[in-house]
Design a protein around this motif. Sequence first.
Motif, PDB file in Angstrom:
ATOM      1  N   THR A 229      28.387 -23.655 -14.495  1.00  0.00           N
ATOM      2  CA  THR A 229      28.217 -25.108 -14.554  1.00  0.00           C
ATOM      3  C   THR A 229      28.002 -25.716 -13.175  1.00  0.00           C
TER       4      THR A 229
ATOM      5  N   LEU B 148      35.322 -23.106  -7.993  1.00  0.00           N
ATOM      6  CA  LEU B 148      35.127 -21.669  -8.193  1.00  0.00           C
ATOM      7  C   LEU B 148      34.916 -21.345  -9.673  1.00  0.00           C
ATOM      8  N   GLU B 149      35.736 -21.930 -10.529  1.00  0.00           N
ATOM      9  CA  GLU B 149      35.583 -21.710 -11.968  1.00  0.00           C
ATOM     10  C   GLU B 149      34.213 -22.194 -12.443  1.00  0.00           C
ATOM     11  N   GLY B 150      33.775 -23.357 -11.926  1.00  0.00           N
ATOM     12  CA  GLY B 150      32.462 -23.882 -12.286  1.00  0.00           C
ATOM     13  C   GLY B 150      31.337 -22.973 -11.839  1.00  0.00           C
TER      14      GLY B 150
ATOM     15  N   GLN C 243      43.514 -27.088  -5.826  1.00  0.00           N
ATOM     16  CA  GLN C 243      43.120 -27.301  -7.217  1.00  0.00           C
ATOM     17  C   GLN C 243      41.617 -27.572  -7.319  1.00  0.00           C
TER      18      GLN C 243
ATOM     19  N   MET D  35      31.653 -19.716 -11.438  1.00  0.00           N
ATOM     20  CA  MET D  35      31.749 -18.499 -12.240  1.00  0.00           C
ATOM     21  C   MET D  35      31.189 -18.698 -13.650  1.00  0.00           C
ATOM     22  N   ASP D  36      31.394 -19.884 -14.218  1.00  0.00           N
ATOM     23  CA  ASP D  36      30.885 -20.100 -15.584  1.00  0.00           C
ATOM     24  C   ASP D  36      29.481 -20.699 -15.603  1.00  0.00           C
TER      25      ASP D  36
ATOM     26  N   CYS E  56      39.243 -26.722  -5.168  1.00  0.00           N
ATOM     27  CA  CYS E  56      38.508 -25.489  -4.857  1.00  0.00           C
ATOM     28  C   CYS E  56      38.538 -24.524  -6.034  1.00  0.00           C
ATOM     29  N   ASN E  57      39.674 -24.431  -6.694  1.00  0.00           N
ATOM     30  CA  ASN E  57      39.792 -23.579  -7.876  1.00  0.00           C
ATOM     31  C   ASN E  57      38.838 -24.043  -8.973  1.00  0.00           C
ATOM     32  N   ASN E  58      38.767 -25.355  -9.190  1.00  0.00           N
ATOM     33  CA  ASN E  58      37.864 -25.906 -10.195  1.00  0.00           C
ATOM     34  C   ASN E  58      36.405 -25.615  -9.850  1.00  0.00           C
TER      35      ASN E  58
END
Length: 114
Positions: free
Chosen positions: A85, A78-80, A72, A82-83, A74-76
């Motif tokens: 942040t 990665l999302e950060g 979870q 990508m966007d 690592c996913n967060n």
Amino acid sequence: MSDFDDLRARLAQVLVDLEAQLAKGDAPGSALEDLKSNLDGVRTGVLAFNTTAKPAEYEQNVRKYRLRRAAQICNNVLEGMMDGTIRSDTRGFDKFLSTADETMRMLEQLPRSE
């Protein structure tokens, strides 16, 4: 409901209440990060404890929930990334990068299940 079940339910509610307080953003940044880290550890233990039918299963459940939480996180991250942040100049990025590198080296050494 037994005393034990009541205790588990109250502990679960305390964790929910603590997370709600954290979400308000009233705590100082460094204290907030320490508390989040400690709550993650407590959550892992509570989840493992609550899903363990036999004492011998506890450690296996702890490992399972640690891996789930790591995925979870690592996913967060990665999302950060990508966007936008999370960038290379984000505080803690170097530590995350070195930890990710070390983790990958260790993962590559694990035997693969067929």
